[in-house]
Structure formats: C-alpha cells, structure tokens
Design a protein around this motif. Structure first.
Motif, PDB file in Angstrom:
ATOM      1  N   THR A  59       0.814  -1.121   0.081  1.00 37.67           N
ATOM      2  CA  THR A  59      -0.044  -0.008   0.034  1.00 37.67           C
ATOM      3  C   THR A  59       1.091   1.307   0.064  1.00 37.67           C
ATOM      4  O   THR A  59       2.003   1.060  -0.101  1.00 37.67           O
ATOM      5  CB  THR A  59      -0.907  -0.049   1.265  1.00 37.67           C
TER       6      THR A  59
ATOM      7  N   ARG B  48       1.344   3.056   2.474  1.00 38.07           N
ATOM      8  CA  ARG B  48       1.935   3.126   3.455  1.00 38.07           C
ATOM      9  C   ARG B  48       3.064   2.285   3.952  1.00 38.07           C
ATOM     10  O   ARG B  48       3.685   2.268   4.916  1.00 38.07           O
ATOM     11  CB  ARG B  48       1.009   2.989   4.758  1.00 38.07           C
TER      12      ARG B  48
ATOM     13  N   ASP C 114       0.442  -0.194  10.729  1.00 35.05           N
ATOM     14  CA  ASP C 114      -0.684   0.498  10.461  1.00 35.05           C
ATOM     15  C   ASP C 114      -0.843   0.391   8.761  1.00 35.05           C
ATOM     16  O   ASP C 114      -0.208   1.133   8.218  1.00 35.05           O
ATOM     17  CB  ASP C 114      -0.366   1.736  10.844  1.00 35.05           C
ATOM     18  N   GLN C 115      -1.653  -0.223   8.370  1.00 35.24           N
ATOM     19  CA  GLN C 115      -2.359  -0.677   7.036  1.00 35.24           C
ATOM     20  C   GLN C 115      -1.070  -0.463   5.960  1.00 35.24           C
ATOM     21  O   GLN C 115      -1.233   0.103   4.900  1.00 35.24           O
ATOM     22  CB  GLN C 115      -2.879   0.794   6.735  1.00 35.24           C
ATOM     23  N   GLU C 116      -0.039  -1.229   6.232  1.00 40.64           N
ATOM     24  CA  GLU C 116       1.030  -1.465   5.426  1.00 40.64           C
ATOM     25  C   GLU C 116       0.801  -2.604   4.402  1.00 40.64           C
ATOM     26  O   GLU C 116       1.398  -2.754   3.217  1.00 40.64           O
ATOM     27  CB  GLU C 116       2.192  -1.888   6.034  1.00 40.64           C
TER      28      GLU C 116
ATOM     29  N   GLU D 214      -2.507  -3.988   3.890  1.00 43.40           N
ATOM     30  CA  GLU D 214      -3.939  -3.840   3.347  1.00 43.40           C
ATOM     31  C   GLU D 214      -4.214  -2.533   3.980  1.00 43.40           C
ATOM     32  O   GLU D 214      -4.474  -2.343   5.225  1.00 43.40           O
ATOM     33  CB  GLU D 214      -4.908  -4.883   3.272  1.00 43.40           C
ATOM     34  N   ILE D 215      -4.820  -1.689   3.195  1.00 45.47           N
ATOM     35  CA  ILE D 215      -5.401  -0.302   3.841  1.00 45.47           C
ATOM     36  C   ILE D 215      -6.767  -0.803   4.495  1.00 45.47           C
ATOM     37  O   ILE D 215      -7.607  -1.709   3.977  1.00 45.47           O
ATOM     38  CB  ILE D 215      -6.053   0.700   2.497  1.00 45.47           C
ATOM     39  N   GLY D 216      -6.971  -0.159   5.669  1.00 49.06           N
ATOM     40  CA  GLY D 216      -7.753  -0.401   6.547  1.00 49.06           C
ATOM     41  C   GLY D 216      -7.812  -1.589   7.641  1.00 49.06           C
ATOM     42  O   GLY D 216      -8.482  -1.890   8.588  1.00 49.06           O
TER      43      GLY D 216
ATOM     44  N   ARG E 244      -5.072  -2.972  10.664  1.00 43.96           N
ATOM     45  CA  ARG E 244      -4.220  -2.572  11.652  1.00 43.96           C
ATOM     46  C   ARG E 244      -3.788  -3.838  12.293  1.00 43.96           C
ATOM     47  O   ARG E 244      -4.728  -4.551  12.539  1.00 43.96           O
ATOM     48  CB  ARG E 244      -4.283  -1.581  12.626  1.00 43.96           C
TER      49      ARG E 244
ATOM     50  N   GLN F 158      -9.856  -3.634  12.331  1.00 46.96           N
ATOM     51  CA  GLN F 158     -10.148  -2.573  11.380  1.00 46.96           C
ATOM     52  C   GLN F 158      -9.691  -1.135  11.779  1.00 46.96           C
ATOM     53  O   GLN F 158      -9.858  -0.882  12.818  1.00 46.96           O
ATOM     54  CB  GLN F 158     -11.380  -2.547  10.857  1.00 46.96           C
ATOM     55  N   ALA F 159      -9.033  -0.668  10.821  1.00 47.16           N
ATOM     56  CA  ALA F 159      -8.434   0.737  11.283  1.00 47.16           C
ATOM     57  C   ALA F 159      -9.585   1.734  11.763  1.00 47.16           C
ATOM     58  O   ALA F 159      -9.200   2.539  12.596  1.00 47.16           O
ATOM     59  CB  ALA F 159      -7.461   1.488  10.031  1.00 47.16           C
TER      60      ALA F 159
END
Length: 284
Positions: free
Chosen positions: A199, A201, A225-227, A229-231, A233, A255-256
């Motif tokens: 991602t 991030r 943190d979302q590295e 997949e986005i969303g 943690r 979920q973030a």
C-alpha cells in the motif's frame, strides 16, 4: 542484536513483477540439493506443484503451474496425472483443483503439533476478551505461516486461516520474527526479498525498515498500520519457549476505522503480552 551497519546493509534489488511465493522457494531448494544423491528431485517437484494451489483461489491451469514453478508443461502434466490418479487433485473447468484427500496431510500436522494444540484455547480466550481476530504464526521460508487462528469477522479482502501465508516484512508477526533472527540470517532474507509497497503506507526504505526492526527488538512488540492492506491494523508480540527462544508470534488484527493506534497500545497490547506469556509456559 544491534542494527546492521550501513556498510553491510544489503542493497535493495529491483522489484519483481510478483511475490516469490512458496513454489519459488521450493524450486530454489530443489536446485540447491541437486548434488545430493539421496535427494528425490521428482518428489520435490511434485510438492512444488501442490504448493501452487495455495496461491490461487480457483482452479489452476498447467500454464500457471509451469509459470510459478519453472517446471516444463510436459513435466507438470505428468505430476498432475500422478496426483490425479492418487486422488489428490481433480480436473475442473479448464484447470485442476485440490481434492479433500489433501486435508489428511494438514490435519496430521494440526493433530501432532503441541504448539497448535496449546495455542487454540489461548487464541479463543484472547479473541473473546478483546473481540478481535487473533493469530499465531511462524516463519516458514521467507513468509509468515499461520498455524492457528481465532476469528471474529473477516477484516481483510483475503480470508486468513491456518495454512495461510503472508509476506514477513510488512506484517506485525513477520517483523517480530525477523527482529529475532541472527544478523546473517536477516541479511540473507533482505537480499532475497525486496521491500515492495503493498500500500502507500508500506515501509520500503531499507534504513527505515532496519530502524523499525531495532524498535521491535527493544520494545518486544510490532504495530503495523495499513502496510499490508488499507484498513487493516495489527499488533504482535513474540512467543518465547521456556528456554527463552522466540518460537512464534501472536497478533491481534483489527479494522483501522474501529480502533485507534493508542487504544491498540494501551488496551490490546497488555492482553496480547499476557496471552503470549501464557502460551509460552505451555510449550515444551
């Protein structure tokens, strides 16, 4: 373990078009053992072919297997023919799928593994306490291999279960286990695995990544943190045997949008540490 000095830090090679995968690792191991007269290359290739099925959600074609393994289509055809005759794969659509007989191999590991047997009740209790999905993983080759999991709801676009594999460098459990490696082993891992962005991030600068591993060693925990997949943690800690060796990693994924980073550190991390310590006392 001190950070790898700048002069010894491996240069990041160009990113490959796709992740290496278990099949690639197995083929490299087969190549490395070519000179061993007791090594059965044909059996190794058969296992490499089987491993391809874990990387594709649907039926797999001979062309895909040949591409993933580097084995010729003619040899792949013979392997699939043999596996089909033995009841491990079957034809479906334009390709092949695994048949239920393969579950016997995975089930045998679950039944015989003291770590898996000890972990599941601990994971279940942790999940019920924090109301988030929890997992236990080990390093298998260059990937994180999930060996036990207690799930609430799916938080990733891909389903995770015992037997799932993910890259180590961008996952919380992976970083915990990479941080515990001897320096030369870690350098070898970094030479084989470019830090590709999953991602926007994902940490991909080598110096930043090594600093992160040093922080993980110092604090005994990794928060990602979302590295991957986005969303998503996740936070992980090492599981140590009674002798003090790091033998696995335990994590909580969330979920973030539901749980902030501060809450993960102040509320989830203490529970995670307690569970990892409890699991460690149960291991031989």
């Amino acid at each position: 373990m001190p950070a790898v000095p700048p002069s010894r830090r491996p240069k990041r090679p160009p990113a490959p078009p796709q992740d290496r995968g278990l099949a690639h690792e197995l083929m490299q191991q087969i190549q490395d053992n070519q000179g061993d007269p007791d090594f059965m290359t044909s059996l190794g290739r058969g296992l490499a072919v089987l491993s391809v099925f874990s990387q594709h959600p649907r039926e797999v074609t001979m062309s895909q297997i040949s591409s993933d393994t580097g084995i010729s289509r003619a040899a792949v055809r013979r392997v699939l023919y043999t596996l089909e005759k033995l009841g491990y794969v079957g034809e479906q659509g334009r390709g092949f799928v695994l048949l239920p007989r393969v579950l016997g191999m995975g089930g045998a590991y679950v039944a015989s593994s003291s770590m898996t047997a000890a972990a599941q009740p601990v994971l279940d209790a942790l999940r019920d306490a924090v109301h988030e999905s929890c997992s236990l993983g080990v390093l298998d080759g260059d990937d994180i291999l999930y060996v036990a999991r207690a799930e609430t709801v799916r938080i990733m676009s891909i389903g995770l279960r015992a037997g799932s594999r993910l890259p180590a460098y961008c996952t919380s459990m992976g970083r915990v286990l990479l941080a515990s490696l001897p320096r030369d082993t870690l350098e070898g891992y970094l030479e084989r695995n470019p830090l590709r962005p999953r991602t926007e991030r994902t940490v991909t600068r080598m110096d930043d990544f090594l600093d992160l591993l040093e922080k993980v060693r110092r604090e005994g925990a990794s928060l990602v943190d979302q590295e991957l997949e986005i969303g998503l943690r996740s936070i992980a800690v090492p599981v140590r045997s009674r002798s003090g060796d790091v033998v696995a990693a335990l994590n909580i994924g969330t979920q973030a949008g539901r749980i902030g980073l501060g809450v993960m550190q102040t509320q989830l991390l203490p529970r995670l540490r307690e569970a990892a310590q409890r699991l460690g006392t149960l291991l031989n």
